[in-house]
Design an enzyme around this catalytic site. Structure first.
Site, PDB file in Angstrom:
ATOM      1  CD  GLU A   1     -20.935   6.187   9.279  1.00 47.74           C
ATOM      2  OE1 GLU A   1     -22.024   5.649   8.775  1.00 47.74           O
ATOM      3  OE2 GLU A   1     -20.113   5.965   8.750  1.00 47.74           O
TER       4      GLU A   1
ATOM      5  NE  ARG B   1     -15.312  -8.721  -0.793  1.00 47.59           N
ATOM      6  CZ  ARG B   1     -15.447  -9.586   0.025  1.00 47.59           C
ATOM      7  NH1 ARG B   1     -14.954 -10.873  -0.043  1.00 47.59           N
ATOM      8  NH2 ARG B   1     -15.491  -9.067   1.197  1.00 47.59           N
ATOM      9  CB  ILE B   2     -13.346  -2.274  -2.237  1.00 41.62           C
ATOM     10  CG1 ILE B   2     -14.768  -2.746  -2.000  1.00 41.62           C
ATOM     11  CG2 ILE B   2     -13.391  -0.879  -2.603  1.00 41.62           C
ATOM     12  CD1 ILE B   2     -15.358  -2.139  -0.818  1.00 41.62           C
TER      13      ILE B   2
ATOM     14  CG  HIS C   1     -21.924   4.697   5.326  1.00 46.85           C
ATOM     15  ND1 HIS C   1     -21.590   4.323   6.682  1.00 46.85           N
ATOM     16  CD2 HIS C   1     -21.542   3.503   4.377  1.00 46.85           C
ATOM     17  CE1 HIS C   1     -21.194   2.675   6.482  1.00 46.85           C
ATOM     18  NE2 HIS C   1     -21.294   2.615   5.167  1.00 46.85           N
ATOM     19  CB  ILE C   2     -24.074   7.338  -0.519  1.00 45.76           C
ATOM     20  CG1 ILE C   2     -22.828   8.428  -0.777  1.00 45.76           C
ATOM     21  CG2 ILE C   2     -24.976   8.041   0.358  1.00 45.76           C
ATOM     22  CD1 ILE C   2     -23.253   9.490  -1.731  1.00 45.76           C
ATOM     23  N   GLY C   3     -21.200   4.929  -0.440  1.00 43.17           N
ATOM     24  CA  GLY C   3     -20.233   4.327  -1.189  1.00 43.17           C
ATOM     25  C   GLY C   3     -21.163   3.183  -1.687  1.00 43.17           C
TER      26      GLY C   3
ATOM     27  NE  ARG D   1     -18.048  -0.448   8.352  1.00 44.75           N
ATOM     28  CZ  ARG D   1     -18.675  -0.589   7.140  1.00 44.75           C
ATOM     29  NH1 ARG D   1     -18.531   0.201   6.206  1.00 44.75           N
ATOM     30  NH2 ARG D   1     -19.453  -1.555   6.880  1.00 44.75           N
TER      31      ARG D   1
HETATM   32  P1  NAD Z   1     -12.000  -7.434   1.626  1.00 42.12           P
HETATM   33  O1  NAD Z   1     -12.104  -8.295   2.831  1.00 42.12           O
HETATM   34  O2  NAD Z   1     -12.390  -8.024   0.380  1.00 42.12           O
HETATM   35  O3  NAD Z   1     -10.752  -6.694   1.672  1.00 42.12           O
HETATM   36  C1  NAD Z   1     -10.257  -6.026   2.783  1.00 42.12           C
HETATM   37  C2  NAD Z   1      -8.655  -5.936   2.598  1.00 42.12           C
HETATM   38  O4  NAD Z   1      -8.088  -5.418   3.815  1.00 42.12           O
HETATM   39  C3  NAD Z   1      -8.106  -7.400   2.700  1.00 42.12           C
HETATM   40  O5  NAD Z   1      -7.232  -7.645   1.716  1.00 42.12           O
HETATM   41  C4  NAD Z   1      -7.366  -7.474   3.865  1.00 42.12           C
HETATM   42  O6  NAD Z   1      -6.087  -8.351   3.965  1.00 42.12           O
HETATM   43  C5  NAD Z   1      -6.930  -6.174   4.167  1.00 42.12           C
HETATM   44  N1  NAD Z   1      -6.630  -5.677   5.466  1.00 42.12           N
HETATM   45  C6  NAD Z   1      -7.169  -6.266   6.965  1.00 42.12           C
HETATM   46  N2  NAD Z   1      -6.481  -5.758   7.886  1.00 42.12           N
HETATM   47  C7  NAD Z   1      -5.406  -4.896   7.362  1.00 42.12           C
HETATM   48  C8  NAD Z   1      -4.315  -4.080   7.863  1.00 42.12           C
HETATM   49  N3  NAD Z   1      -4.315  -3.958   9.431  1.00 42.12           N
HETATM   50  N4  NAD Z   1      -3.758  -3.188   6.998  1.00 42.12           N
HETATM   51  C9  NAD Z   1      -3.908  -3.286   5.559  1.00 42.12           C
HETATM   52  N5  NAD Z   1      -4.881  -4.015   4.960  1.00 42.12           N
HETATM   53  C10 NAD Z   1      -5.492  -4.915   5.794  1.00 42.12           C
HETATM   54  O7  NAD Z   1     -13.308  -6.270   2.043  1.00 42.12           O
HETATM   55  P2  NAD Z   1     -13.570  -5.234   0.887  1.00 42.12           P
HETATM   56  O8  NAD Z   1     -14.902  -5.849   0.225  1.00 42.12           O
HETATM   57  O9  NAD Z   1     -12.473  -4.771  -0.107  1.00 42.12           O
HETATM   58  O10 NAD Z   1     -14.406  -4.189   1.725  1.00 42.12           O
HETATM   59  C11 NAD Z   1     -13.351  -3.410   2.424  1.00 42.12           C
HETATM   60  C12 NAD Z   1     -14.055  -2.359   3.251  1.00 42.12           C
HETATM   61  O11 NAD Z   1     -15.150  -1.561   2.792  1.00 42.12           O
HETATM   62  C13 NAD Z   1     -15.156  -3.296   4.336  1.00 42.12           C
HETATM   63  O12 NAD Z   1     -14.653  -3.897   5.304  1.00 42.12           O
HETATM   64  C14 NAD Z   1     -16.306  -2.233   4.731  1.00 42.12           C
HETATM   65  O13 NAD Z   1     -16.068  -1.760   5.941  1.00 42.12           O
HETATM   66  C15 NAD Z   1     -15.960  -1.109   3.630  1.00 42.12           C
HETATM   67  N6  NAD Z   1     -17.306  -0.801   2.820  1.00 42.12           N
HETATM   68  C16 NAD Z   1     -17.731   0.280   2.879  1.00 42.12           C
HETATM   69  C17 NAD Z   1     -19.098   0.670   2.069  1.00 42.12           C
HETATM   70  C18 NAD Z   1     -19.485   1.934   2.031  1.00 42.12           C
HETATM   71  O14 NAD Z   1     -20.483   2.078   1.638  1.00 42.12           O
HETATM   72  N7  NAD Z   1     -18.725   2.847   2.008  1.00 42.12           N
HETATM   73  C19 NAD Z   1     -19.626  -0.482   1.547  1.00 42.12           C
HETATM   74  C20 NAD Z   1     -18.907  -1.713   1.570  1.00 42.12           C
HETATM   75  C21 NAD Z   1     -17.798  -1.868   2.237  1.00 42.12           C
END
Ligand code: NAD
Length: 324
Positions: free
Chosen positions: A269, A159-160, A288-290, A240
């Site tokens: 953290e 997603r992101i 951690h404010i993303g 993370r």
């Molecule tokens: P998501 O599940 O939609 O996307 C994660 C992607 O990572 C997937 O496409 C998956 O196939 C891929 N992936 C898994 N293992 C992998 C690997 N070994 N190598 C390469 N790609 C791999 O998740 P998302 O919604 O895009 O979120 C991603 C991450 O962002 C979350 O897991 C979370 O840890 C982090 N996050 C951080 C904040 C923040 O405040 N900083 C907020 C929300 C999410």
């Protein structure tokens, strides 16, 4: 007939709470008081859980013992993602769905990744510090770099990551390459060129991480990886902290083996303020404010409220983590 009870132990945006208050009896002990209560007085509030039909939690814990006592509960909703505070197995054993809101802060994190890239490239933090220290005239020391025409490497195009790919390619004119072993090139329809991890690390000007923390992604950037990135490379991490071996990164930055890093997440953290990373000039750090924007909080609260409504009206919430 008495109204179903929804327990909301921690702050959520008013829009979500209003949606629920219009239908149910909401117990939100923080409401009207200190609006941003993130460290709930958990034990004092726990008794409300045992009369609730639905609960929305952020970090509030739900244990197996709670599940034995919360006899009316029909749904547990996680406001956000990451379920370490919920005993999902115990909830599932009771036949109850655990819903979550994975899309609530997607855009917020994607924009934060872009903000970190721009901050690194334009040296926003040190330039601002110079100004505040009366060194306005030093502005020629803060010549930056532009994103346009640079190659962005994205690790994880979920997603992101896929949203970052679009913003970078269509908004900033970057060339985008990406690594994600779970996304097939046939199914991926974004602007990134999918390739392998080593190519991303070796060729990108900036690499940004958007993977979950798993056995495979833990420390996927370590001393070995950092040995083959270009000295001009910058690393951005909003996923993370455990994805990057922080010590190895600190050393590489210190020795000038990479040009910079921008980190929103850390192995530990909060990161101690005397950590060597905090003293490096080519580093941008945020606590951690993303995902923390007003829009994301509102969107997440509405998604969480909708999950409660769906469950209490007999529908399956849009995003659930278990198969009750
Ligand atoms: P998501 O599940 O939609 O996307 C994660 C992607 O990572 C997937 O496409 C998956 O196939 C891929 N992936 C898994 N293992 C992998 C690997 N070994 N190598 C390469 N790609 C791999 O998740 P998302 O919604 O895009 O979120 C991603 C991450 O962002 C979350 O897991 C979370 O840890 C982090 N996050 C951080 C904040 C923040 O405040 N900083 C907020 C929300 C999410």
């Amino acid at each position: 007939m008495s109204l179903p009870v929804v327990f909301i132990p921690e702050y959520i945006d008013k829009a979500g709470k209003d949606l629920l208050t219009a239908r149910y009896r909401c117990i939100a002990p923080w409401f009207g008081g200190a609006a941003r209560l993130d460290a709930p007085r958990e034990d004092a509030m726990r008794s409300h859980l045992y009369e609730a039909d639905a609960v929305i939690v952020r970090v509030f814990t739900i244990s197996a013992d709670d599940m034995r006592r919360a006899e009316n509960l029909k749904v547990v909703v996680k406001h956000g993602v990451g379920f370490d505070n919920i005993d999902v197995a115990a909830v599932t054993a009771r036949g109850i769905p655990v819903a979550y809101t994975p899309t609530g802060n997607t855009n917020a994190v994607a924009e934060h990744a872009m903000a970190l890239m721009l901050s690194l490239m334009r040296r926003i933090v040190p330039a601002g510090e110079a100004l505040r220290a009366g060194r306005f005239a030093d502005r020629n020391d803060f010549q930056g770099e532009e994103l346009e025409g640079k190659t962005l490497g994205i690790v994880g195009v979920g997603r992101i990551g896929s949203l970052v790919a679009r913003k970078a390619a269509f908004g900033f004119g970057m060339n985008v390459i990406a690594f994600d072993p779970y996304v097939s090139p046939e199914r991926y329809d974004g602007p990134a060129v999918l390739t392998d991890f080593e190519t991303v690390m070796k060729t990108a000007d900036i690499v940004t991480f958007h993977v979950p923390l798993t056995r495979k992604t833990r420390r996927m950037v370590d001393a070995r990886t950092l040995a083959f990135v270009r000295p001009s490379c910058r690393i951005v991490n909003t996923s993370r902290g455990g994805v990057i071996a922080q010590e190895a990164l600190t050393e590489a930055l210190h020795d000038g083996r990479i040009a910079g890093a921008a980190l929103d997440v850390f192995e530990e953290e909060p990161i101690p303020p005397d950590h060597p990373l905090c003293r490096l000039p080519n580093v941008v750090l945020t606590p951690h404010i993303g995902g923390l924007t007003q829009t994301a909080m509102r969107r997440t609260a509405l998604l969480a409220a909708q999950a409660v409504i769906d469950a209490l009206e007999g529908r399956t919430p849009e995003y659930i983590v278990n198969q009750p």
